[in-house]
Design an enzyme around this catalytic site. Sequence first.
Site, mmCIF file in Angstrom:
data_model
loop_
_atom_site.group_PDB
_atom_site.id
_atom_site.type_symbol
_atom_site.label_atom_id
_atom_site.label_comp_id
_atom_site.label_asym_id
_atom_site.label_seq_id
_atom_site.Cartn_x
_atom_site.Cartn_y
_atom_site.Cartn_z
ATOM 1 N N GLU A 173 21.315 36.989 13.939
ATOM 2 C CA GLU A 173 20.730 37.138 12.612
ATOM 3 C C GLU A 173 19.285 37.617 12.620
ATOM 4 O O GLU A 173 18.376 36.863 12.224
ATOM 5 C CB GLU A 173 20.820 35.811 11.841
ATOM 6 N N GLU A 356 30.035 32.868 12.719
ATOM 7 C CA GLU A 356 29.649 31.636 12.016
ATOM 8 C C GLU A 356 30.259 31.636 10.633
ATOM 9 O O GLU A 356 30.239 32.657 9.949
ATOM 10 C CB GLU A 356 28.120 31.514 11.829
#
Length: 452
Positions: A173, A356
């Site tokens: 991320e 995720e």
Amino acid sequence: MSTIQSFSLPAHSPMRHRDFLFGVATASFQIEGDAGSRLPCIWDTFCATPGKIADGSNGLTACNHVQHWYDDVALIEQLGVGGYRLSIAWGRVMNRDGSVNDAGMAFYIRLLDELNRRGIKPFVTLYHWDLPQYLEDAGGWLNRDTCYAFKDYARAVAEHLGDRVHAYATLNEPFCSSFLGYEAGIHAPGHASRAKGRTAAHHLLLAHGLAMKELRAVLPNTKAGIVLNFTPAYPLTASSSDANAAKLANQYFNLWYLQPLMTGQYPAIIDTLKADERPPVEAGDMDIIQAPLDYLGVNYYTRAMYQAGGELGFEEVRVPGVPRTDIGWEIRPQAFTELLVDLHRQFRLPPIYITENGAAQDDVPVDGKVHDAMRLDYLQQHLLAVHDAITQGVDVKGYFAWSLMDNFEWAEGYSKRFGIVYVDYQTQQRIPKSSAMAYRGLLGEIKAQGAN
Ligand code: FCB
């Protein structure tokens, strides 16, 4: 309130195929503890700064995974998953002078060997936000030299861990590391300027590209990719100005990371930034960034709504009356399917792993049990959302639930629980929640079906 106790997937779902990988995910700073055996990182500093972490906590002990790693691997095996996504703490395996910290590297070697021995495929992320503080002191991701330090670190890890790792991810991320950490100031290191955010993002992407080259050189047969998070942007109303706002927000928060990786270009919104807010792109950078990926890791939790306004033409609006998790994120599984299908239509994507997906719930054990009804519903709906995307042509190869266990949730500290396993931070006891049982049930059922 949910009444489900188990997860299900349609009888002929491709997610029931034996090659579809189910797993659980964690990250170094959020679970490891044992801070004394590694270099301090930007999150140690951030946690020590009053007012930055909701409950005033830190990562010094966390889930004490460095001590409990063996039992944690046994727990992972008991879930019946085929994959485990973890991250390496940069400052645990590298010394400040650039040499390898052998004791730190040995910790991960033991962990990976044990995972492999039990038939669990390790997915290893090199950077899940714990930049060594000495690098931040020299400018962190604002300093181009950090990209080269990351490249050297990536090479050392590849050389030492080698093919014990099933798939490497360079970054987790980069949106969070750059935007939350350097532009919005709510994550470490806590800078708050647009120019800094855009600079950090560019350097992170460059670091990714440089590291990909090292991974390829050392481990030509091991998968390498990156993990991006997406918060799809939706217009608040049917007006064309809100539609445009959502388009701009999507470019700024999502495509800013994906598009350079896929096409070597930043999205068009870059042209609306002031000259001194644009990233410092040097000749050749975009080619390095565009290195081919073996896979794209996609993290999805929620969507966001936008209306026209703000300096860049969009403004996020928090819509009342919609279902939300304990961290305030809207529960919106359809947006997950739409995201995957849209990306698939827009880009020539490599295979996707959902790296995720999960929900925060304020879990409380009752008689030694944790019934996480909302999380059960959330995960069931999102598993089906992935199934729907696959049936629409998206090549999804696996799904990792966030998270294996409750852990240090960044600026929220320990107050937000994402685990499918409950952690009692006083005793370090692990208690599988109902969602862990349901996951195990589904995976057991799939396995039994494959055996017939
Ligand atoms: C993601 C992070 C992960 C965790 C979840 C809830 O943004 O990658 O570490 O904090 O959110």
